[in-house]
Design a protein around this motif. Structure first.
Motif, PDB file in Angstrom:
ATOM      1  N   ALA A 195       0.805  -1.223   0.000  1.00 56.93           N
ATOM      2  CA  ALA A 195       0.000   0.000   0.000  1.00 56.93           C
ATOM      3  C   ALA A 195       0.834   1.268   0.000  1.00 56.93           C
ATOM      4  O   ALA A 195       0.319   2.351  -0.278  1.00 56.93           O
ATOM      5  CB  ALA A 195      -0.937  -0.007   1.207  1.00 56.93           C
ATOM      6  N   ALA A 196       2.129   1.169   0.328  1.00 60.23           N
ATOM      7  CA  ALA A 196       2.997   2.363   0.319  1.00 60.23           C
ATOM      8  C   ALA A 196       3.708   2.544  -1.020  1.00 60.23           C
ATOM      9  O   ALA A 196       4.505   3.482  -1.165  1.00 60.23           O
ATOM     10  CB  ALA A 196       4.025   2.279   1.441  1.00 60.23           C
ATOM     11  N   ALA A 197       3.452   1.680  -1.985  1.00 59.43           N
ATOM     12  CA  ALA A 197       4.074   1.817  -3.314  1.00 59.43           C
ATOM     13  C   ALA A 197       3.655   3.142  -3.937  1.00 59.43           C
ATOM     14  O   ALA A 197       2.478   3.511  -3.915  1.00 59.43           O
ATOM     15  CB  ALA A 197       3.666   0.651  -4.208  1.00 59.43           C
ATOM     16  N   GLY A 198       4.624   3.862  -4.467  1.00 56.08           N
ATOM     17  CA  GLY A 198       4.335   5.140  -5.118  1.00 56.08           C
ATOM     18  C   GLY A 198       4.335   6.330  -4.178  1.00 56.08           C
ATOM     19  O   GLY A 198       4.167   7.468  -4.624  1.00 56.08           O
ATOM     20  N   THR A 199       4.512   6.098  -2.875  1.00 58.39           N
ATOM     21  CA  THR A 199       4.581   7.220  -1.936  1.00 58.39           C
ATOM     22  C   THR A 199       6.038   7.609  -1.699  1.00 58.39           C
ATOM     23  O   THR A 199       6.919   6.759  -1.677  1.00 58.39           O
ATOM     24  CB  THR A 199       3.945   6.861  -0.574  1.00 58.39           C
ATOM     25  OG1 THR A 199       4.643   5.748  -0.009  1.00 58.39           O
ATOM     26  CG2 THR A 199       2.477   6.516  -0.729  1.00 58.39           C
ATOM     27  N   ARG A 200       6.270   8.885  -1.513  1.00 56.78           N
ATOM     28  CA  ARG A 200       7.636   9.369  -1.270  1.00 56.78           C
ATOM     29  C   ARG A 200       7.971   9.370   0.217  1.00 56.78           C
ATOM     30  O   ARG A 200       9.111   9.159   0.593  1.00 56.78           O
ATOM     31  CB  ARG A 200       7.813  10.783  -1.834  1.00 56.78           C
ATOM     32  CG  ARG A 200       7.885  10.845  -3.346  1.00 56.78           C
ATOM     33  CD  ARG A 200       8.240  12.251  -3.831  1.00 56.78           C
ATOM     34  NE  ARG A 200       9.483  12.731  -3.241  1.00 56.78           N
ATOM     35  CZ  ARG A 200      10.702  12.402  -3.687  1.00 56.78           C
ATOM     36  NH1 ARG A 200      10.837  11.584  -4.716  1.00 56.78           N
ATOM     37  NH2 ARG A 200      11.776  12.889  -3.098  1.00 56.78           N
ATOM     38  N   ASN A 201       6.960   9.633   1.047  1.00 60.31           N
ATOM     39  CA  ASN A 201       7.188   9.711   2.490  1.00 60.31           C
ATOM     40  C   ASN A 201       6.094   8.939   3.214  1.00 60.31           C
ATOM     41  O   ASN A 201       4.913   9.320   3.165  1.00 60.31           O
ATOM     42  CB  ASN A 201       7.191  11.166   2.961  1.00 60.31           C
ATOM     43  CG  ASN A 201       8.326  11.970   2.344  1.00 60.31           C
ATOM     44  OD1 ASN A 201       9.478  11.836   2.735  1.00 60.31           O
ATOM     45  ND2 ASN A 201       8.002  12.793   1.345  1.00 60.31           N
ATOM     46  N   ASN A 328       5.697  14.739   8.798  1.00 59.37           N
ATOM     47  CA  ASN A 328       4.749  15.190   7.772  1.00 59.37           C
ATOM     48  C   ASN A 328       4.632  14.168   6.630  1.00 59.37           C
ATOM     49  O   ASN A 328       4.821  14.489   5.461  1.00 59.37           O
ATOM     50  CB  ASN A 328       5.206  16.548   7.232  1.00 59.37           C
ATOM     51  CG  ASN A 328       4.242  17.148   6.212  1.00 59.37           C
ATOM     52  OD1 ASN A 328       4.676  17.874   5.324  1.00 59.37           O
ATOM     53  ND2 ASN A 328       2.965  16.854   6.297  1.00 59.37           N
ATOM     54  N   PRO A 329       4.310  12.899   6.947  1.00 57.87           N
ATOM     55  CA  PRO A 329       4.256  11.886   5.890  1.00 57.87           C
ATOM     56  C   PRO A 329       2.979  11.978   5.054  1.00 57.87           C
ATOM     57  O   PRO A 329       1.967  12.530   5.494  1.00 57.87           O
ATOM     58  CB  PRO A 329       4.276  10.572   6.677  1.00 57.87           C
ATOM     59  CG  PRO A 329       3.565  10.916   7.944  1.00 57.87           C
ATOM     60  CD  PRO A 329       3.984  12.336   8.261  1.00 57.87           C
TER      61      PRO A 329
END
Length: 402
Positions: A195-201, A328-329
């Motif tokens: 689910a965190a694929a594609g997130t930067r932070n 600040n994710p």
């Protein structure tokens, strides 16, 4: 020769994460020219490692050929450890286990024989799989504790007199071995496949026998100066006088770990008036079995169990509010074994975040529950091998230039 091997491992890693790629896509991902990438692909086809798998979907132009690594061309040994249980999976290049996942009790605390016992468990799993060692790229191991992954040392468990655990296992198993903190590799799995694929932070909270944290910052896994970042469990949150596993009092873990939830469930069932789907003698002494009973009860709508999870979730949410203020994710993801309980965690965590977080920060942070659950650590352990093979070859190539 070293450079070619470096390119080869780069290609393996990108295929591992993407599944299939065109030559142009692969060229872009590894930062090499299309002629060189084409040559490397053709060499790997000749070696029987890569295969062509049809054409890409049409986007109006000529459809490029797609390539992938054959599932049985190579394998990885993935090991997921906690303080009591060790799981071993031999997986193909598509992350599919060969046969059943091996699960063995292996106590880490106060066990001077834990490391040779781990070696034996892995040896037996490889032997049972019947996968030739020459096809095994390496062994990736996620484990709890203060871990210096670069040196291969765990300062908390698997004592090897401050010598490298990875050196010992690599020699004994005759394949490269790598270790990292369990929460870090869970974050790696979620960042690459979940689910965190594609997130930067992203902050990936590992709900387990403790409460770990894996940090993805600026699209990279962040481990801190010595690899010890993410000790979320041991933030002092409570004036409860309860001694934590770290020796301090009042840590987040003392009210929110899965072990504590099991303890509270048992204590509550002994009180008059507590009703639950859980049997009065549900505490079997087998911690994994007891947790699965909690999960089953929660999924059946057991109010008593849901209250326990909700209370723990709210306290975890208070900790998450601190993380949001600090980092600040874009995403806070609840993962690990505890995520098996599903969306029950989400509402209390969000409630705590909304109560304790500055609105401007909270409204820009999503809170989700992972679908990977207990598989995340095994998937992350496999990915750890590909990441380290690329880094190792890169270091060797730089040495040759000096």
């Amino acid at each position: 020769m070293q450079k070619r091997l470096q390119y080869k491992y780069l290609i393996f890693r990108e295929f591992y994460y993407a599944g299939s790629l065109s030559c142009a896509e692969l060229s872009s991902r590894i930062g090499k020219s299309i002629p060189l990438t084409t040559q490397m692909i053709n060499d790997l086809i000749d070696e029987g490692i890569v295969e062509e798998g049809g054409l890409a979907p049409s986007n109006g132009g000529r459809r490029p050929a797609m390539y992938s690594v054959k599932p049985d061309a190579m394998y990885v040994v993935a090991v997921a450890m906690d303080q009591m249980l060790t799981r071993v999976a031999i997986v193909d290049f598509h992350n599919k286990p060969v046969g059943a996942i091996v699960q063995e009790e292996l106590l880490l605390a106060n066990n001077p024989n834990a490391l040779p016992q781990l070696k034996t468990i892995i040896e037996q799993a490889i032997k049972k799989s019947k996968v030739p060692k020459k096809k095994i790229l390496g062994v990736g191991i996620g484990m709890p504790g203060f871990i210096d992954a670069r040196q291969g040392i765990n300062y908390s468990f698997l004592s090897n007199e401050h010598h490298s655990i990875t050196a010992y296992l690599s020699s004994a198993l005759e394949v490269p071995a790598y270790i990292d903190n369990d929460s870090s590799i869970i974050a790696l799995a979620e960042h690459r496949f979940g689910a965190a694929a594609g997130t930067r932070n992203a902050m990936v909270v590992n709900l387990g026998w403790g409460v770990g944290l894996g940090l993805v910052l600026n699209n990279q896994l962040y481990r801190g100066e010595n690899g010890f970042a993410g000790e979320f469990s041991h933030i002092p949150f409570f004036n409860n006088n309860k001694i934590c596993s770290c020796g301090k009092k009042g840590c987040l873990e003392t009210e929110t770990s899965l072990k504590v939830i099991i303890d509270k469930a048992e204590q509550g069932l002994k009180r008059k008036g507590s009703t639950s789907f859980l049997k009065k003698n549900f505490r079997t002494g087998a911690i994994e079995k007891d947790w699965q009973a909690i999960v089953k009860a929660a999924q059946s709508g057991d109010e008593y169990v849901i209250r326990l999870l909700t209370a723990a979730g709210y306290d975890i949410g208070r900790g998450v509010a601190v993380l949001i203020h600090l980092f600040n994710p874009e995403l806070v993801l609840l993962s690990g074994r505890g995520a098996q309980a599903g969306r029950i965690w989400q509402a209390p965590v969000l409630q705590a975040v909304n109560e304790h977080c500055i609105l401007r920060l909270a409204e820009n942070t999503a809170v989700k529950v992972s679908q990977m659950g207990s598989r995340a650590e095994l998937i992350g352990a496999a990915a750890l091998v590909l990441e380290n093979l690329v880094r190792a070859r890169s270091r060797e190539a730089k040495k040759m230039l000096v």
